[in-house]
Design an enzyme around this catalytic site. Structure first.
Site, PDB file in Angstrom:
ATOM      1  CG  ASP A   3      86.435  64.701  31.195  1.00  0.00           C
ATOM      2  OD1 ASP A   3      85.422  64.802  31.901  1.00  0.00           O
ATOM      3  OD2 ASP A   3      87.582  64.625  31.662  1.00  0.00           O
ATOM      4  CE1 TYR A  39      88.358  67.010  37.288  1.00  0.00           C
ATOM      5  CE2 TYR A  39      89.856  65.140  37.175  1.00  0.00           C
ATOM      6  CZ  TYR A  39      88.653  65.736  36.843  1.00  0.00           C
ATOM      7  OH  TYR A  39      87.754  65.054  36.067  1.00  0.00           O
ATOM      8  CG  HIS A  78      81.046  63.217  30.570  1.00  0.00           C
ATOM      9  ND1 HIS A  78      81.268  64.570  30.416  1.00  0.00           N
ATOM     10  CD2 HIS A  78      82.222  62.693  31.017  1.00  0.00           C
ATOM     11  CE1 HIS A  78      82.508  64.848  30.757  1.00  0.00           C
ATOM     12  NE2 HIS A  78      83.119  63.739  31.123  1.00  0.00           N
TER      13      HIS A  78
END
Length: 456
Positions: free
Chosen positions: A227, A375, A432
């Site tokens: 990630d 982000y 993930h």
């Protein structure tokens, strides 16, 4: 005739990339920064490393319980399972456990089983855990390994893999390769202070974590991440390649035009394009395995890369909303087929104690807004807007391809950005949250990769 034209197009693109995108050994500038409030101080920054302990209180727990008690429930659609997001019927079960059975004080004790520290870097108090092996084989030294989490995870993701790396002999992995593990919290996540200024992105974080490793006395070290951790570690390797002995990833941001063409042609010309049978299974049909998967799972990304504070304000005020928002990712990012289950398959890989402990690290620190801003800082200007995204990485690299990751990356794609790819592994299971889901598989792959680096 059309087949000849198609092959000529592919050949032409291959020649183009050979001459325009060949290996160029560039480095990211180290630079410097200040992310604390106000102007940087005129005197030298305090470089001390301070012990830290996770704590809680009756007030903190009572406030949580009162907020859960006031939750306003909305009935799910019939047979909606996890197709509309977190199923609210199953959410009732989670909330009942959280309110009546979950013992946060016990989990705080568990969190404190490893040594926690803080140190100030570029104006921010950076939190990390530092776990040294209890025993090291005679004549050997532990390998320093930094492991970096992502969103919506935390340093807690690594609690199950740490003993497999620091005390492998006790877990049947052999004792000739032992690690000293450092797990920092990204600034704005958990116990690491959030930036007061715009612009703290993966490159700034990589620089902070590089400074942390040097402050701890490590001249060279290994780094591992998935990630956001994969991008931060990649930036560290681009920034200080002489100090990074090896880079191990279980996810990578690999953006190249040839990937789109490969996906368009891969069903028919997969072997010509370098795809293995396993690659074909994980990538095709493209409509389902790539396009629909990305569309289903990326809505949060658009929100957080544009206006993170808006949704963040709601999540920071409601523990129930926060849990639903985050736990949904631990369902479908672990296995996309879990969306067909009433409970999202959450308890197939995790316990509720594990999942809620991660939620509590966001809730008790009030860090959901600052974590989502990461982000905006990294993607607010669009993909490929940063120099590092077009740069290759020239340190020894290992890659673990977990089958239920959001997007499968064939070895050829990974090697395009990481030319010194020594190890590429098709993992037997996992998605993930690799260290959280399949700690033993990931530990074995890290050990295999480090052994390969050592034989160079």
């Amino acid at each position: 005739m059309w087949l000849g034209v198609l092959l000529a197009l592919v050949l032409g693109l291959a020649v183009y990339y050979w001459f325009t995108a060949r290996d160029k050994e560039e480095r990211l500038p180290l630079g410097d920064g200040w992310w604390g409030p106000g102007a940087p101080p005129s005197d030298t920054e305090d470089q001390s490393i301070r012990p830290f302990k996770v704590e809680t209180s009756d007030d903190e727990i009572n406030d949580l319980h009162q907020r859960i008690d006031r939750f306003r429930w909305t009935a799910p659609l019939e047979d909606s399972r996890f197709h509309y997001g977190f199923n609210s019927s199953y959410l009732k079960k989670v909330l009942s456990y959280w309110r009546n059975d979950f013992d946060w004080r016990k989990q705080v004790e568990l969190l404190n089983q490893y040594p926690h520290f803080k140190t100030t870097i570029e104006g921010l108090d950076i939190h990390f855990i530092h776990v040294k092996p209890a025993q090291v084989p005679s004549g050997r030294s532990p390998e320093p390994l930094m492991m970096v989490h992502g969103w919506p995870g935390s340093f807690y993701e690594f609690y199950k893999i740490i003993p497999l790396l620091t005390d492998p002999g006790s877990h049947g992995l052999g004792d000739q390769q032992v690690f000293e593990v450092i797990c920092p919290s990204i600034p704005g996540y958990g116990f690491s202070q959030a930036s007061s200024k715009k612009g703290l992105d993966s490159v700034a974080t990589a620089r902070i974590f590089y400074k942390l490793m040097r402050r701890l006395g490590f001249q060279s070290f290994y780094i591992q991440g998935g990630d956001w951790g994969s991008l931060i570690c990649t930036n560290m390797a681009q920034m200080a390649p002489s100090h990074v002995k090896g880079l191990h990833l279980n996810m990578a941001l690999v953006l190249r035009n040839f990937q789109t063409l490969s996906l368009l042609l891969g069903r028919r010309f997969g072997r010509f394009l370098g795809f293995t049978d396993r690659d074909m299974e994980l990538l095709f049909p493209v409509k389902e395995k790539v396009f629909y998967s990305i569309m289903r799972e990326s809505g949060y990304l658009h929100i957080q890369a544009t206006k993170p504070d808006t949704v963040g304000s709601a999540l920071n005020d409601s523990p129930v909303g926060l849990a639903a928002y985050i736990l949904e990712k631990f369902s479908t990012w672990t296995d996309s087929s879990f969306r067909d289950l009433e409970d999202g398959g959450l308890e197939r890989k995790f316990t509720l104690d594990e999942l809620l402990t991660n939620i509590m690290l966001y809730w008790t620190t009030g860090s959901i807004v600052s974590s989502q801003r990461f982000y905006k800082e990294n993607m607010g200007q669009g993909l490929m807007a940063h120099k590092h995204e077009r740069m290759k990485v020239f340190v020894p690299t290992g890659f673990a391809a977990f089958p239920s990751e959001l997007l499968h990356l064939p070895e050829k794609w990974v090697r395009a950005k990481y030319p010194r790819l020594l190890s590429y592994s098709y993992m037997a299971a996992g998605g993930h949250f690799a260290a959280f889901e399949e700690p033993r598989l990931l530990a074995q792959d890290i050990r295999k990769f480090v052994a390969m680096v050592g034989r160079q």
